[in-house]
Design an enzyme around this catalytic site. Sequence first.
Site, short mmCIF file in Angstrom:
data_model
loop_
_atom_site.label_atom_id
_atom_site.label_comp_id
_atom_site.label_asym_id
_atom_site.label_seq_id
_atom_site.Cartn_x
_atom_site.Cartn_y
_atom_site.Cartn_z
N SER A 121 0.81 -1.21 0.00
CA SER A 121 0.00 0.00 0.00
C SER A 121 0.84 1.26 0.00
O SER A 121 0.33 2.35 -0.28
CB SER A 121 -0.93 0.01 1.22
OG SER A 121 -0.17 -0.08 2.42
N HIS A 142 -2.82 -3.23 -5.66
CA HIS A 142 -3.19 -2.80 -4.32
C HIS A 142 -4.69 -2.91 -4.13
O HIS A 142 -5.47 -2.05 -4.54
CB HIS A 142 -2.71 -1.36 -4.11
CG HIS A 142 -3.07 -0.79 -2.78
ND1 HIS A 142 -3.21 0.57 -2.56
CD2 HIS A 142 -3.32 -1.39 -1.58
CE1 HIS A 142 -3.54 0.77 -1.30
NE2 HIS A 142 -3.61 -0.40 -0.69
N GLU A 154 -5.88 -0.63 -7.07
CA GLU A 154 -4.90 0.32 -7.57
C GLU A 154 -3.77 -0.44 -8.26
O GLU A 154 -3.10 -1.27 -7.64
CB GLU A 154 -4.35 1.13 -6.39
CG GLU A 154 -3.51 2.31 -6.75
CD GLU A 154 -3.29 3.21 -5.55
OE1 GLU A 154 -3.38 4.44 -5.70
OE2 GLU A 154 -3.02 2.68 -4.43
N ASN A 192 -3.20 6.08 -0.48
CA ASN A 192 -2.65 6.37 0.84
C ASN A 192 -1.94 7.72 0.90
O ASN A 192 -1.83 8.31 1.98
CB ASN A 192 -1.70 5.25 1.27
CG ASN A 192 -2.48 4.08 1.84
OD1 ASN A 192 -3.55 4.26 2.39
ND2 ASN A 192 -1.96 2.88 1.70
#
Length: 284
Positions: A121, A142, A154, A192
């Site tokens: 991540s 991800h 992702e 993130n």
Amino acid sequence: MVRDRIDQIGVVGAGTMGSGIAQVSAMNGYDVRLRDVDQAYVDNGFETIADSLSRLEARNDLVESPDTIVDRIEGTTSLETFADCDLVIEAVLEDLEIKQDVFADLERVCDPDIALATNTSTLSITSIASDLEHPERVVGLHFMNPVPIMEGVEVVVGEKTTDEVTKLAHDIAADLEKTTWEADDKPGFVTNRILMPWINEGIRAFDEGVASKADIDAGMELGTNVPMGPLTLADHIGLDVCLHATETLQEELGDRYQPAYLLKRKVEAGDLGKKTGEGFYEYD
């Protein structure tokens, strides 16, 4: 060249993310090999899958029985059995050295035409693949937590990742009924990089007495139409996970990502959120 026909998917790591990836793969017809370092972890992964499938069945969200789905998943503690997989997805601890070791072992076991994906991540895809003979077959996949529920995946493109492997990542996610977006290999990628400061600022606002934790969450839910406020979301992700991700971003991008003091204090106290029964809120 990588294999364009994927029948068997290997998943390294039977924790929350790995078991979720194994589950959605099996739900969509793939044979899956789920591996962890200890049989107890593998067994826990199967328990997580069974619990998730039971909830989905209760909501009439399954087209097959839980038993049929679980029968497609084989548990193992050996990476050697991944030699006949067509794609391997790594979902181990968010630690660069651990991931590099896993990929070194996978490169030894898997033929060069097997794509290798990481569920990281925050960590660099390029760094994870840096010591490999074939870094061009490594890509970021991800998944979001909880994997069986969240629609998005992702796709993260490393410095050496080929267009062919990137396309395969998008295609396999689509086969798993996920919608993708693509990010360059920059710290935190899209999610993130933006999400962790949002959670961090919510924690700071609570710690500084801007509002109660319930009102902070309500303000963000009702005022910005997000499904979950920052403190509730942090509890669901895991406060230790949030802290680690924020510290990684701080190391890469500077002190604007410095973790909130209260976040560090909660983690030090062992109050990690929903998984421990207490974080910013209490859970059964």
